[in-house]
Design an enzyme around this catalytic site. Structure first.
Site, PDB file in Angstrom:
ATOM      1  N   ARG A   1      -9.353   8.264  -0.798  1.00 26.54           N
ATOM      2  CA  ARG A   1     -10.325   8.690   0.222  1.00 26.54           C
ATOM      3  C   ARG A   1     -11.152   9.846  -0.292  1.00 26.54           C
ATOM      4  O   ARG A   1     -10.707  10.631  -1.135  1.00 26.54           O
ATOM      5  CB  ARG A   1      -9.594   9.113   1.504  1.00 26.54           C
ATOM      6  CG  ARG A   1      -8.878   7.975   2.217  1.00 26.54           C
ATOM      7  CD  ARG A   1      -8.345   8.450   3.561  1.00 26.54           C
ATOM      8  NE  ARG A   1      -9.404   8.567   4.533  1.00 26.54           N
ATOM      9  CZ  ARG A   1      -9.623   7.713   5.546  1.00 26.54           C
ATOM     10  NH1 ARG A   1      -8.831   6.675   5.714  1.00 26.54           N
ATOM     11  NH2 ARG A   1     -10.614   7.899   6.372  1.00 26.54           N
TER      12      ARG A   1
ATOM     13  N   GLU B   1     -11.256  -9.217   3.245  1.00 27.63           N
ATOM     14  CA  GLU B   1      -9.969  -8.868   3.848  1.00 27.63           C
ATOM     15  C   GLU B   1     -10.204  -8.711   5.342  1.00 27.63           C
ATOM     16  O   GLU B   1     -10.987  -7.862   5.774  1.00 27.63           O
ATOM     17  CB  GLU B   1      -9.413  -7.575   3.245  1.00 27.63           C
ATOM     18  CG  GLU B   1      -8.075  -7.215   3.889  1.00 27.63           C
ATOM     19  CD  GLU B   1      -7.226  -6.256   3.072  1.00 27.63           C
ATOM     20  OE1 GLU B   1      -7.328  -6.267   1.827  1.00 27.63           O
ATOM     21  OE2 GLU B   1      -6.448  -5.510   3.686  1.00 27.63           O
TER      22      GLU B   1
ATOM     23  N   HIS C   1      -3.749  -4.460   7.818  1.00 28.82           N
ATOM     24  CA  HIS C   1      -3.858  -3.268   8.659  1.00 28.82           C
ATOM     25  C   HIS C   1      -2.961  -3.389   9.879  1.00 28.82           C
ATOM     26  O   HIS C   1      -3.149  -4.273  10.708  1.00 28.82           O
ATOM     27  CB  HIS C   1      -5.286  -2.945   9.125  1.00 28.82           C
ATOM     28  CG  HIS C   1      -5.452  -1.457   9.380  1.00 28.82           C
ATOM     29  ND1 HIS C   1      -4.982  -0.863  10.516  1.00 28.82           N
ATOM     30  CD2 HIS C   1      -5.969  -0.469   8.623  1.00 28.82           C
ATOM     31  CE1 HIS C   1      -5.220   0.440  10.443  1.00 28.82           C
ATOM     32  NE2 HIS C   1      -5.805   0.714   9.302  1.00 28.82           N
ATOM     33  N   GLY C   2      -1.962  -2.519   9.908  1.00 27.69           N
ATOM     34  CA  GLY C   2      -1.076  -2.419  11.061  1.00 27.69           C
ATOM     35  C   GLY C   2       0.013  -3.479  11.120  1.00 27.69           C
ATOM     36  O   GLY C   2       0.754  -3.533  12.099  1.00 27.69           O
TER      37      GLY C   2
ATOM     38  N   ASP D   1      -0.098   4.501  -0.029  1.00 32.09           N
ATOM     39  CA  ASP D   1      -0.799   5.729   0.383  1.00 32.09           C
ATOM     40  C   ASP D   1       0.131   6.747   1.046  1.00 32.09           C
ATOM     41  O   ASP D   1       0.014   7.950   0.822  1.00 32.09           O
ATOM     42  CB  ASP D   1      -1.887   5.407   1.422  1.00 32.09           C
ATOM     43  CG  ASP D   1      -3.047   4.635   0.848  1.00 32.09           C
ATOM     44  OD1 ASP D   1      -3.127   4.482  -0.389  1.00 32.09           O
ATOM     45  OD2 ASP D   1      -3.889   4.176   1.647  1.00 32.09           O
ATOM     46  N   HIS D   2       1.023   6.236   1.899  1.00 36.74           N
ATOM     47  CA  HIS D   2       1.765   7.193   2.725  1.00 36.74           C
ATOM     48  C   HIS D   2       2.966   7.804   2.021  1.00 36.74           C
ATOM     49  O   HIS D   2       3.580   8.735   2.544  1.00 36.74           O
ATOM     50  CB  HIS D   2       2.079   6.580   4.088  1.00 36.74           C
ATOM     51  CG  HIS D   2       0.789   6.314   4.817  1.00 36.74           C
ATOM     52  ND1 HIS D   2      -0.108   7.329   5.095  1.00 36.74           N
ATOM     53  CD2 HIS D   2       0.193   5.172   5.225  1.00 36.74           C
ATOM     54  CE1 HIS D   2      -1.180   6.807   5.683  1.00 36.74           C
ATOM     55  NE2 HIS D   2      -1.020   5.505   5.765  1.00 36.74           N
TER      56      HIS D   2
ATOM     57  N   ASN E   1       0.856  -1.186   0.000  1.00 31.47           N
ATOM     58  CA  ASN E   1       0.000   0.000   0.000  1.00 31.47           C
ATOM     59  C   ASN E   1       0.897   1.243   0.000  1.00 31.47           C
ATOM     60  O   ASN E   1       1.724   1.405   0.907  1.00 31.47           O
ATOM     61  CB  ASN E   1      -0.898  -0.056   1.250  1.00 31.47           C
ATOM     62  CG  ASN E   1      -1.817   1.143   1.361  1.00 31.47           C
ATOM     63  OD1 ASN E   1      -1.388   2.270   1.137  1.00 31.47           O
ATOM     64  ND2 ASN E   1      -3.051   0.917   1.735  1.00 31.47           N
TER      65      ASN E   1
ATOM     66  N   GLU F   1      -8.683   0.665  -2.945  1.00 30.82           N
ATOM     67  CA  GLU F   1      -9.506   0.711  -1.722  1.00 30.82           C
ATOM     68  C   GLU F   1     -10.362   1.956  -1.784  1.00 30.82           C
ATOM     69  O   GLU F   1      -9.867   3.034  -2.126  1.00 30.82           O
ATOM     70  CB  GLU F   1      -8.606   0.837  -0.488  1.00 30.82           C
ATOM     71  CG  GLU F   1      -8.029  -0.432  -0.008  1.00 30.82           C
ATOM     72  CD  GLU F   1      -7.198  -0.170   1.238  1.00 30.82           C
ATOM     73  OE1 GLU F   1      -7.390   0.854   1.916  1.00 30.82           O
ATOM     74  OE2 GLU F   1      -6.324  -0.985   1.504  1.00 30.82           O
TER      75      GLU F   1
ATOM     76  N   THR G   1      -8.371   3.703   8.667  1.00 30.27           N
ATOM     77  CA  THR G   1      -9.601   2.912   8.619  1.00 30.27           C
ATOM     78  C   THR G   1      -9.757   2.176   9.948  1.00 30.27           C
ATOM     79  O   THR G   1      -9.007   1.246  10.232  1.00 30.27           O
ATOM     80  CB  THR G   1      -9.535   1.908   7.448  1.00 30.27           C
ATOM     81  OG1 THR G   1      -9.054   2.607   6.305  1.00 30.27           O
ATOM     82  CG2 THR G   1     -10.887   1.329   7.151  1.00 30.27           C
TER      83      THR G   1
ATOM     84  N   HIS H   1      -5.582   3.689  -1.495  1.00 33.06           N
ATOM     85  CA  HIS H   1      -6.901   4.052  -0.958  1.00 33.06           C
ATOM     86  C   HIS H   1      -7.218   5.478  -1.386  1.00 33.06           C
ATOM     87  O   HIS H   1      -6.581   6.428  -0.937  1.00 33.06           O
ATOM     88  CB  HIS H   1      -6.845   3.940   0.575  1.00 33.06           C
ATOM     89  CG  HIS H   1      -8.146   4.204   1.261  1.00 33.06           C
ATOM     90  ND1 HIS H   1      -8.309   4.068   2.612  1.00 33.06           N
ATOM     91  CD2 HIS H   1      -9.361   4.603   0.795  1.00 33.06           C
ATOM     92  CE1 HIS H   1      -9.550   4.363   2.956  1.00 33.06           C
ATOM     93  NE2 HIS H   1     -10.207   4.702   1.871  1.00 33.06           N
TER      94      HIS H   1
ATOM     95  N   ARG I   1      -6.876  12.883   1.137  1.00 30.37           N
ATOM     96  CA  ARG I   1      -5.790  13.316   2.023  1.00 30.37           C
ATOM     97  C   ARG I   1      -4.439  12.761   1.599  1.00 30.37           C
ATOM     98  O   ARG I   1      -3.412  13.311   1.937  1.00 30.37           O
ATOM     99  CB  ARG I   1      -6.088  12.957   3.475  1.00 30.37           C
ATOM    100  CG  ARG I   1      -6.072  11.479   3.745  1.00 30.37           C
ATOM    101  CD  ARG I   1      -6.264  11.179   5.214  1.00 30.37           C
ATOM    102  NE  ARG I   1      -7.611  11.466   5.669  1.00 30.37           N
ATOM    103  CZ  ARG I   1      -8.148  10.950   6.780  1.00 30.37           C
ATOM    104  NH1 ARG I   1      -7.424  10.138   7.530  1.00 30.37           N
ATOM    105  NH2 ARG I   1      -9.374  11.230   7.135  1.00 30.37           N
TER     106      ARG I   1
ATOM    107  N   HIS J   1       1.683   1.244   5.892  1.00 31.79           N
ATOM    108  CA  HIS J   1       2.306   2.244   6.753  1.00 31.79           C
ATOM    109  C   HIS J   1       3.679   1.817   7.262  1.00 31.79           C
ATOM    110  O   HIS J   1       4.649   2.572   7.195  1.00 31.79           O
ATOM    111  CB  HIS J   1       1.357   2.561   7.920  1.00 31.79           C
ATOM    112  CG  HIS J   1       1.869   3.627   8.819  1.00 31.79           C
ATOM    113  ND1 HIS J   1       2.564   3.347   9.972  1.00 31.79           N
ATOM    114  CD2 HIS J   1       1.816   4.973   8.716  1.00 31.79           C
ATOM    115  CE1 HIS J   1       2.903   4.487  10.557  1.00 31.79           C
ATOM    116  NE2 HIS J   1       2.465   5.483   9.815  1.00 31.79           N
TER     117      HIS J   1
HETATM  118  N1  PXP Z   1      -5.972  -3.121   4.180  1.00 33.85           N
HETATM  119  C1  PXP Z   1      -6.933  -2.177   4.234  1.00 33.85           C
HETATM  120  C2  PXP Z   1      -8.310  -2.544   3.801  1.00 33.85           C
HETATM  121  C3  PXP Z   1      -6.635  -0.865   4.661  1.00 33.85           C
HETATM  122  O1  PXP Z   1      -7.613   0.063   4.721  1.00 33.85           O
HETATM  123  C4  PXP Z   1      -5.309  -0.545   4.988  1.00 33.85           C
HETATM  124  C5  PXP Z   1      -4.950   0.851   5.380  1.00 33.85           C
HETATM  125  O2  PXP Z   1      -5.199   1.705   4.315  1.00 33.85           O
HETATM  126  C6  PXP Z   1      -4.340  -1.557   4.900  1.00 33.85           C
HETATM  127  C7  PXP Z   1      -4.713  -2.849   4.516  1.00 33.85           C
HETATM  128  C8  PXP Z   1      -2.905  -1.305   5.196  1.00 33.85           C
HETATM  129  O3  PXP Z   1      -2.739  -0.939   6.520  1.00 33.85           O
HETATM  130  P1  PXP Z   1      -1.350  -0.395   7.017  1.00 33.85           P
HETATM  131  O4  PXP Z   1      -1.071   0.865   6.256  1.00 33.85           O
HETATM  132  O5  PXP Z   1      -1.556  -0.168   8.470  1.00 33.85           O
HETATM  133  O6  PXP Z   1      -0.329  -1.449   6.716  1.00 33.85           O
END
Ligand code: PXP
Length: 256
Positions: A50, A156, A199-200, A14-15, A12, A75, A106, A48, A54, A222
C-alpha cells in the site's frame, strides 16, 4: 470445459506484516509465513504494497521475490510509484486495486470504465515486462467489459459484499450478491478473461465461490492469518484447501 479447470489458492500474507508492524520490529516475518504457506499447499502468495506501507514493506516484496518458489501476486494501486516497484521486481502477477488512504481494507472494485485510457497505458509496460495483469472489480458487466478492453488478462471478482451480507445475517442480499458473482464469472470467462475471486472469504463462505466452474484462483488472507492463531497456518490452509476441493468435486458431479 470450464468445470475441468483447477482451482488455485493464493494466500495473502499482509496481516502477518500488520502484526509485526504493531510493534515495529522484525517478527512475525511475512516472508517466513509465505514459505510456510507454500509448504502447506498455497499455489501462490499475494501481498498488497500500500501507498502508506501500513503492512507489507518494500523490503518484504524484495524478500518474497527472492525466497518464493511459487508465484507472487503483487497487489497495488495504479500509481507511478507502484509501477516502478512492479517493473523492478517483475512478479508473476500484478493485481490492480483501488486504494484510499482512510479505508480499513480495499472497499470496492476498480472503476475501470472511468479510467480506461489511463489503465491501458499503465498495464502495457507491465505486460511487456512479463507480468500477468489482473484487475480487482465488482461483479458488474460494465467493469468487466472495460477490463477486457484495457488489456487485463485476469479479473478478480470482489467477494466482499457477498461475505459481508453473510456475516451480517442478510441472506437475501447474500444470495443476490452470489448470483451476480456467478453470472459475472461466466461472463468474464466468455470474454476470454481468467477469473479469480477474493476478499473476506472464510470457511463459511468459500464453498459456493469455489464451486463456480470458471473461477481459477481464490485469494484469501485475513481469515487464514487470524485462524492461524487457533489452528496454525498450515492447519488453516489445509482446511481451506479441503473445503475448496470438496466444493469443486461436488460441482463437477453436478454437471450433466
Ligand atoms: N483480493 C484482493 C484484490 C484484495 O485486495 C484482498 C485484500 O487485500 C484480498 C483478495 C484478500 O482479502 P481478505 O484478506 O479479506 O481475505
Amino acid at each position: 470445459m470450464a468445470h475441468d479447470l483447477p482451482l488455485r489458492l493464493g494466500v495473502n500474507i499482509d496481516h502477518v506484516a500488520t502484526v509485526r508492524n504493531a510493534r515495529g520490529g522484525r517478527t512475525p516475518d511475512p516472508v517466513r509465513a509465505a514459505k510456510l504457506a507454500e509448504r502447506a499447499g498455497a499455489d501462490g502468495i499475494t501481498a498488497h504494497l500500500r501507498e502508506d506501507r501500513r503492512h507489507i514493506s518494500d523490503a518484504d516484496i524484495a524478500g518474497l521475490t527472492e525466497a518464493l518458489g511459487v508465484p507472487l501476486n503483487l497487489e497495488m494501486a495504479a500509481t507511478d510509484e507502484m509501477q516502478a516497484v512492479a517493473l523492478r521486481h517483475t512478479p508473476h502477477a500484478v493485481c490492480l486495486v483501488p486504494e484510499k488512504r482512510e479505508e480499513r481494507t480495499t472497499e470496492g472494485g476498480l472503476d475501470v470504465a472511468h479510467e480506461e485510457a489511463k489503465l491501458a497505458a499503465f498495464i502495457d509496460p507491465l505486460r511487456t515486462a512479463g507480468a500477468r495483469v489482473s484487475l480487482f472489480v465488482a461483479a458488474d458487466p460494465v467493469q468487466i467489459e472495460a477490463a477486457d478492453r484495457v488489456g487485463a488478462q485476469v479479473v478478480e471478482l470482489h467477494t466482499g459484499a457477498y461475505c459481508d451480507a453473510h456475516a451480517e445475517g442478510r441472506p437475501e442480499d447474500r444470495d443476490a450478491e452470489f448470483a451476480a458473482l456467478r453470472e459475472m464469472a461466466a461472463y468474464a470467462h466468455s470474454l476470454g478473461l481468467e477469473v479469480h475471486a477474493g476478499h473476506g472469504l472464510d470457511y463459511e463462505t468459500v464453498m459456493p465461490v469455489a464451486a463456480l466452474p470458471e473461477v481459477r484462483e481464490l485469494n484469501i488472507g485475513h481469515f487464514l492469518i487470524g485462524e492461524a492463531i487457533f489452528q496454525g497456518l498450515e492447519g488453516a490452509i489445509a482446511e481451506m484447501r479441503r473445503l475448496m476441493a470438496a466444493a469443486r468435486a461436488a460441482e463437477e458431479h453436478s454437471q450433466p
